[in-house]
Design an enzyme around this catalytic site. Sequence first.
Site, mmCIF file in Angstrom:
data_model
loop_
_atom_site.group_PDB
_atom_site.id
_atom_site.type_symbol
_atom_site.label_atom_id
_atom_site.label_comp_id
_atom_site.label_asym_id
_atom_site.label_seq_id
_atom_site.Cartn_x
_atom_site.Cartn_y
_atom_site.Cartn_z
ATOM 1 N N HIS A 227 1.443 -4.079 -9.119
ATOM 2 C CA HIS A 227 2.438 -4.422 -8.116
ATOM 3 C C HIS A 227 3.704 -5.007 -8.731
ATOM 4 C CE1 HIS A 227 3.983 -5.447 -4.256
ATOM 5 N NE2 HIS A 227 4.192 -6.687 -4.662
ATOM 6 N N HIS B 104 3.077 -3.590 2.764
ATOM 7 C CA HIS B 104 2.153 -4.715 2.831
ATOM 8 C C HIS B 104 0.827 -4.202 3.372
ATOM 9 C CE1 HIS B 104 2.346 -9.361 2.877
ATOM 10 N NE2 HIS B 104 2.438 -8.881 1.667
#
Lengths: 248, 843
Positions: free
Chosen positions: B100, B146
């Site tokens: 990420h 998300h």
Amino acid sequence: MRIGVVTFPGSNSDVDAQNALSVAGVEPVMLWHESPDLAGVSAVVLPGGFAYGDYIRAGVIARFSPVMRGISDFAAKGGLVLGICNGFQVLAESRLVPGALLRNRSLRFASKIVAIKPQRLDSPFTHAMDGNPIHIPIAHGEGCYYADEATLNEIERNGQILWRYVHEDGTPALDPDDPSNPNGSLRAIAGVSNAAGNVAGLMPHPERMSEGILGTDEGMQLIRSLVESAKSWEAAGRPVPTKAEAVK
Amino acid sequence: MTDHLRPDGATEHLRSDGAAEHLRSDGAAEQMAPASSASAEDARAMAPEAPVATAPEAPVAPLHRRLGVTDEELELIKVKLGREPNHTELAMFSVMWSEHCAYKSSKPLLKTLPTRGNGVMAGPGDNAGVVRIGDGLAVAFKIESHNHPSAVEPYQGAATGVGGILRDIFTMGARPIAVLDALRFGDPADPRTRHLVDGIVRGVGGYGNCVGVPTVGGELVFDPSYQGNPLVNVMAIGLLEEKNLILAEAPGVGNYVVLFGSRTGRDGIGGASVLASATFADDDPNKRPTVQVGDPFAEKLLIEASLELIDRRLVLGIQDLGAAGISCATSESADKAGTGILLDLDAIPRREPGMEPWEVMISESQERMLATCLPEQFPDVREVCERWGIQIALVGRVAEDGDITLIEGGLGADGTPNPGAREIARIPAKALTSEAVVHYRLATPPTRRRSAPAPGIPLTAQDGLPERGMDPAAVLVALLGSPNLSSRRWVYEQYDACVQSNTVEWPGHGAAVLRVKGTRKGLVATTDGNQTVSALDPHLGAQLSVAEATRNVSITGARPLGITNCLNYGNPERPEAFWQLQEAVRGMGDACRALGVPVTGGNVSLYNEYPGGAIAPTPEIGVVGLIDDISMLVRPPFTTEGDAVLLIGESTPGMAGSAYAALAGLSAEDSPPTLDLEREAALQSFIREAIGRGLVASAQDVSGGGLAVAIAECCMWGGLGATLRLGVSGSPAIELFGESPTRLVLSSRQRHAPALELLARQFGLHAETLGVVGGDRLRIDLTGQGATGAAEERGSRVADALDVSIADLRHTWDHGLARALGVETGHGHGPGPVVAATPGEGA
């Protein structure tokens, strides 16, 4: 002439009130929540948003802010106060207007254009309206107007119900489950005033439909009513209305 | 564990003599946004597979593996440090070297994307793309995922997704003016899907409504592949004065480093590495503490304070704390400025006592900002924060040595550690960010390129549906009422769409439109992602996504300024999944080059897998366009009775991946439609030109559901019918319901129709007049040589006409989604989630 717009921490529609007042040719004055001083404005708008995060219950913390002391005094002396959306919730929590705003009947936040119709055209907040339904947005989770039966009868009798949610033909959407009554408000009440008539609140946002580019400027009828009334009040030397005067 | 060896066998990565140079061979600036821009997404390595506390007698895995660091990565860390890392340092590396934060798998691909363009002021590598729009103004925009947090805790996962992307915007000095949410779920009839839809929609609304940023558009898509792994991609747009553009950097040795906003707690520990960078078993309660908890009220105050600090030039650089928390914000800010930061652990305000240093360093508590200021301006900075009721702490100094150094025992007034202070961690900032590990993954095309037809679907071609006696209107009605094509009203009515008084076009009818106060300009925004074609051909799917998103902006008359992208893919350690990502990036780059649109930023979300399988590859494309004079804006609905209706562009065969195929089945040998990027560029240039000349009354593109759905939308939204004749050269189903791209439905005044047709031909495009707007029914006669009638002459009917009332279309379209989700019968009307410390939904 200047009209104040209160900024609480968490207010977010203060910019919309500011914009609409500017469009109406009035200088908006931003009033900070920590001061009870209203800077000599001729009227006050309590804008939408989430004052103090609306923790506990919408409007309940804002009620205790310093600026609300100033606004209570101002209202007692006949000053015009308009609460929009969260501002209405703050006024209701402050007992400056009757009733309470409960969670929407759907239990969901509701954002859409609704039709409301002024119920009298001689109020400081409606006198520049043409009497037809206006189409303005709502954006709230707690907008279901509630008061006990006695209070509802009393405000009805006193002419304190200023706006109702209506069908296209102008008839009120009295059934709380009527789709034209977007939050289940009792007696289709969208906005009310105090008994003296100088403090009013409503859930829909007239200030957000103040220019044609935004869809319609129908909300300006209401904003202009406020502006013109504030001018007259100022011109008349800020008279303090008696209750008997306001209640016809 | 061959995953991060180069396909060409670059095992020298792991040598200790300068291996760093090899591992980090590209040396380029990050292609995508700094990791902190995201709140921790996708992965979570606090040991996805580590048998830590399960069986007492099981051998405990080494710490680095429990933190998600591979043995090879540990060796490289040792090279970077010249020694063994301690626990705190290892924790910092684990989050910063997560997929990420480091884009360690995708970075080599992303640097192939075109990022330069007219007016681009900030791009990949910054928190958000920023493009000039004239009048001294610029627009900032960015999309981010998300996904995994929202699967674990839908309300907070979605809410903090909004919060994180908003911070990316105001960190650039821009006031957030709009949010778009692109959501993808599994079967709408499934109770778990309904639970997720309800929580995620409430979460997006709960945050955006409160913080005062309108949600003006987005997507809601159902596809079985998302059953165990929903997608929550949120795009935010901000407006700034060019002169207020500020970067996430920590310049000037000796300057103050301050932290303001919420205090640091134990929420979201390891979000980047655990949730965002590993595959995913659903309903794992152990992962819940890795999800952050959002407070939009705190964010609203943070926005106001940050924008005031920036506008008054009180801070030199500012960075939000997202994924990897303080570790990320400090190392990125230092690296960008070529400095280091000396950080005073004791000065960092905590939410709870007893936090370990590593917890403080990687916590992803929300609504925090890191800024650098001159020492003499610190009192002013503090005054601004305190006026907005925000806690602020002086937590460190900009250092010369290029290291992120954490000490315990406090800093003296001169900025040097107190006597007796202890050093807890020291890592070169570069080692955590620009020189983080890069993996060259293996990419292998799958042996079977497309899925077989679903069970029960006949293997014969179904393309001819309408001419086999089925009423084409019935097909149209079924499509319009289907979960993916029906009105999204049930969703967007839960989002404040008009706060800030800029919303010109409310959600529901094509791209979102905002005016720019004080100018004649307008901004047009959309998100689009084509996962069905991507599942069959990821390169084409990405191209189609870019083409559709930019087309949706162009048909309003606006010029696309740039794209932001959210690439939602599977586990990059699987060669087939990595191949999908590689092909998608190639397709996106090809499309952007052909259309002349730069990529200004984005986000990569990998490991979107769960025990049941991987998601369909999903390239989500966000576009912002500029229209110079908003009075020239054109919208999809038909406007005027008697107007001519024109079709621009030609249909091509191929029904695979279409809504029709999902409804009616598909022949096994059918393929997706093709895309000609040059023609697409011509089409978009044409429509902008035509609108600029005032020839167009309405414009809609042909996409999901095909031409019939596009025309039906023009009718329903405008409240006007139409009477049309459609020439059919192949199959009526392809003409009516095929989704081949690069086509438009226009309406114009009759007198302008010939000029429009001529202009289209000048752009090399096919154009034909289909008929006329009017009445309260949509009627389409199908003429010409159809698939069934070789003997039939041109002009004769080849299938039953499509004939249906607009009211019927409207009814089915209006109620389809609520019916699919079961929310009209009282289900789903229960009380919302009871979440402590969540702001009210008041107003």
